[in-house]
Design an enzyme around this catalytic site. Structure first.
Site, PDB file in Angstrom:
ATOM      1  CG  ASP A 136      33.061  44.677  32.015  1.00  0.00           C
ATOM      2  OD1 ASP A 136      33.951  44.452  34.064  1.00  0.00           O
ATOM      3  OD2 ASP A 136      33.203  43.895  31.665  1.00  0.00           O
ATOM      4  CD  GLU A 174      38.009  46.625  34.015  1.00  0.00           C
ATOM      5  OE1 GLU A 174      38.736  45.906  35.019  1.00  0.00           O
ATOM      6  OE2 GLU A 174      37.016  46.165  33.652  1.00  0.00           O
TER       7      GLU A 174
HETATM    8  O1  TEU Z   1      38.296  42.940  33.730  1.00  0.00           O
HETATM    9  C1  TEU Z   1      38.817  43.400  31.875  1.00  0.00           C
HETATM   10  C2  TEU Z   1      39.693  44.117  31.997  1.00  0.00           C
HETATM   11  O2  TEU Z   1      40.311  44.324  30.551  1.00  0.00           O
HETATM   12  C3  TEU Z   1      41.206  43.543  32.824  1.00  0.00           C
HETATM   13  O3  TEU Z   1      41.090  42.936  33.969  1.00  0.00           O
HETATM   14  C4  TEU Z   1      41.286  41.724  31.848  1.00  0.00           C
HETATM   15  O4  TEU Z   1      42.109  40.938  33.057  1.00  0.00           O
HETATM   16  C5  TEU Z   1      41.933  41.771  31.077  1.00  0.00           C
HETATM   17  O5  TEU Z   1      41.941  42.585  30.193  1.00  0.00           O
HETATM   18  C6  TEU Z   1      43.272  40.987  30.523  1.00  0.00           C
HETATM   19  O6  TEU Z   1      43.523  41.124  29.647  1.00  0.00           O
HETATM   20  C7  TEU Z   1      36.913  43.793  33.379  1.00  0.00           C
HETATM   21  C8  TEU Z   1      35.988  42.087  34.544  1.00  0.00           C
HETATM   22  O7  TEU Z   1      37.122  42.989  35.998  1.00  0.00           O
HETATM   23  C9  TEU Z   1      36.360  41.164  34.223  1.00  0.00           C
HETATM   24  O8  TEU Z   1      36.630  40.556  36.271  1.00  0.00           O
HETATM   25  C10 TEU Z   1      36.382  40.552  33.369  1.00  0.00           C
HETATM   26  O9  TEU Z   1      36.345  39.172  33.361  1.00  0.00           O
HETATM   27  C11 TEU Z   1      36.348  41.139  32.380  1.00  0.00           C
HETATM   28  O10 TEU Z   1      36.394  42.659  32.760  1.00  0.00           O
HETATM   29  C12 TEU Z   1      35.415  41.107  31.396  1.00  0.00           C
HETATM   30  O11 TEU Z   1      33.890  40.940  31.783  1.00  0.00           O
END
Ligand code: TEU
Length: 527
Positions: free
Chosen positions: A212, A267
């Site tokens: 993540d 990610e």
């Molecule tokens: O997502 C992190 C992320 O940076 C983006 O997907 C997010 O939508 C964006 O920053 C919004 O501006 C990951 C996970 O996929 C997500 O579900 C979590 O909420 C997040 O990290 C926090 O752990």
């Protein structure tokens, strides 16, 4: 040379709370922020392994299933080495892993290293006093309670990425919710503890991790302001500091020290393919990184041609293996974004025809649309409930979720669940579900589709055409044609061709007639 399994695989993302329920509702607590309503669980995933094997996916990515107060539905982890009672037990996890393996399906887990829950014992200790042993595991700054230490914006709330801790008189950093304090990865104790977490799951047999917000781990200790014109954007989509790379090299060494090609899929939420490519290092950082610009591209041939070229140009020369994704648990489903099932089908042909590892999001094989979530059922502070609607497996009350005929599931069902469900679509050979199955089979059968090169072909306006050729397999040649337009268009193949897969299911196995239907796509083979 045989490529590692993850380069040959099609992954399938399971958003654990929304996939399926296997235990009765009474077997564990519901999700508190969703009014205690029941969620899916690990037993439910086991129940659906038949579906996944029939479909033909190679690997599952399970979103967080750890103990959590669920402020961010699991991305706020309170214990990295256990299973939330809402989702089951460690035994359920071991059983799921074993049963998946029996079916030849690998499993990777989501690992959330940037932040913990504010209820994690590390943070509970950290905030108990400035002298506590875990204080320096998080990012604290002095200041006055009316002025945060810098201008960073938190994701979701779009407020400051800082919360003032009254008791100890300092600010703590959180790139996401205040309930998700950021760890300080410059502290070797944090890294050591997190390496132990990875060993815990690697020793249990996990095949790898989806990491993540991995680009946020290294931070400039000066925590400089965001540029004023970007200060309103979440810092989590901007943090891109060189200090992350040595952290990744050590993670890579740890994961590679295990047999079996375990993998790290990061990610990297930086909306620039150039930047994403850097997180592969010299083949010594991430094995794969998500690249989201294509997910945000509009449904046009020009936009996709450009996005694919960017990937070829940035990743090709450094030997970085690309990934492709149309939908996930953070964004509206592509069926909803693109506006029709015909386009969603064509997009599936595109996704599974590209060079790189595709990641499907559970339910896209059913052509699911986002749910309409009434105001009184909204639970996600990030506005992502629609794409997280529970998966309908059958018609009728409960839709194949244990006990859901008697109690509410945590989110409303997506539209038309009595027809748009796995059982119904499986009984219809013309359904989108069967299209996905044929595409996966076609990919599995063709080294060119799995790992051949990418070569763009000339095509009429509104059509994207490319060829995939495996250098070591003359004759195993595939062409993919995608018509983004809403009318039929003549489009020649480079050789007399047979239709391997057609997004509408028409004419497969027969000769290609040189015309692409509206919003249709095909995979062709010579002959
Ligand atoms: O997502 C992190 C992320 O940076 C983006 O997907 C997010 O939508 C964006 O920053 C919004 O501006 C990951 C996970 O996929 C997500 O579900 C979590 O909420 C997040 O990290 C926090 O752990």
């Amino acid at each position: 040379m045989t490529p590692p399994w993850w380069a040959d695989a099609v992954f399938y993302e399971i958003y654990v709370p929304s996939f399926c329920r296997g235990r009765p509702p009474s077997a564990g607590p519901g999700l508190a922020p969703a009014g205690g309503r029941m969620a899916g669980d690990l037993a439910g995933i086991r129940r659906r392994l038949d579906h996944l094997q029939w479909l033909g996916v190679d690997a599952l990515w399970l979103t967080p299933f750890y103990p959590s107060p669920m402020a961010d539905f699991g991305y706020d982890v309170a214990d990295y080495c256990d299973v939330s009672p809402a989702f089951g037990t460690l035994d359920d996890f071991d059983r799921l892993l074993a049963d998946a393996r029996d079916r030849g399906i690998r499993v990777i887990a989501d690992w959330v290293p940037n932040h913990t829950s504010d209820r994690h014992p590390w943070f509970v200790d950290a905030r108990s006093s400035r002298q506590s042993p875990h204080r320096e595991w998080y990012v604290w700054r002095d200041g006055s309670p009316d002025r945060p230490p810098n201008n960073w914006t938190a994701a979701f709330t779009r407020g400051p990425a800082w919360t003032w801790d009254e008791a100890t008189g300092q600010w703590y950093l959180h790139l996401f919710l205040p309930e998700q304090p950021d760890l300080d990865w410059s502290n070797p104790a944090v890294e050591a503890a997190m390496h132990d977490v990875l060993r815990f799951w690697l020793d249990r047999g996990i095949d790898g991790f989806r990491v993540d917000v991995v680009h946020a781990l290294g931070k400039d200790p000066a925590l400089p302001d965001a540029p004023p014109d970007r200060a309103h954007l979440p810092w989590s989509s901007q943090n891109d500091d060189p200090r992350t790379h040595p952290i990744l090299r050590r993670l890579r060494a740890l994961v590679d020290s295990y047999a079996g090609d375990r993998c790290l899929v990061g990610e990297v939420y930086l909306l620039s393919t150039t930047r994403v490519a850097r997180y592969y290092g010299q083949g010594d950082e991430l094995h794969m990184a998500f690249n989201f610009p294509p997910l945000y591209a509009p449904w046009t041939a020009d936009a996709w041609r450009h996005r694919i070229r960017r990937v070829e140009e940035e990743m090709g020369p450094i030997g970085a293996w690309p990934t492709w994704v149309l939908s996930n648990h953070d964004n509206a489903r592509h069926r909803t974004r693109y506006g029709s099932e015909a386009r969603a089908r064509a997009a599936a042909v595109l996704l599974l025809g590209l060079r790189g590892t595709p990641f499907l999001y559970a339910g896209e094989e059913l052509g699911l649309e986002d749910a309409e979530v009434p105001a009184d059922r909204v639970v996600d502070p990030g506005g992502r409930d629609g794409c997280r609607a529970p998966i309908p497996w059958e018609a009728g009350a409960g839709h194949g979720w244990e006990g859901a005929d008697r109690t509410d599931v945590w989110l409303p069902w997506p539209p038309d669940p009595d027809r748009r469900n796995a059982a119904y679509l499986r009984s219809d050979p013309g359904s989108i579900l069967h299209l996905y199955r044929r595409l996966l089979a076609a990919r599995r059968a063709s080294p060119a589709l799995r790992r051949g090169g990418y070569e763009e072909l000339d095509a009429p306006e509104g059509v994207l055409a490319f060829r995939r050729v495996a250098a070591d397999r003359p004759g195993d040649d595939r062409v993919v044609l995608v018509n983004f337009g809403d009318s039929d268009v003549g489009c020649a193949a480079p050789w007399p061709a047979t239709v391997v897969v057609d997004s509408r299911g028409e004419g497969e196995g027969g000769p290609y007639a040189g015309v692409l239907g509206a919003s249709a796509a095909v995979v062709l083979a010579p002959g």
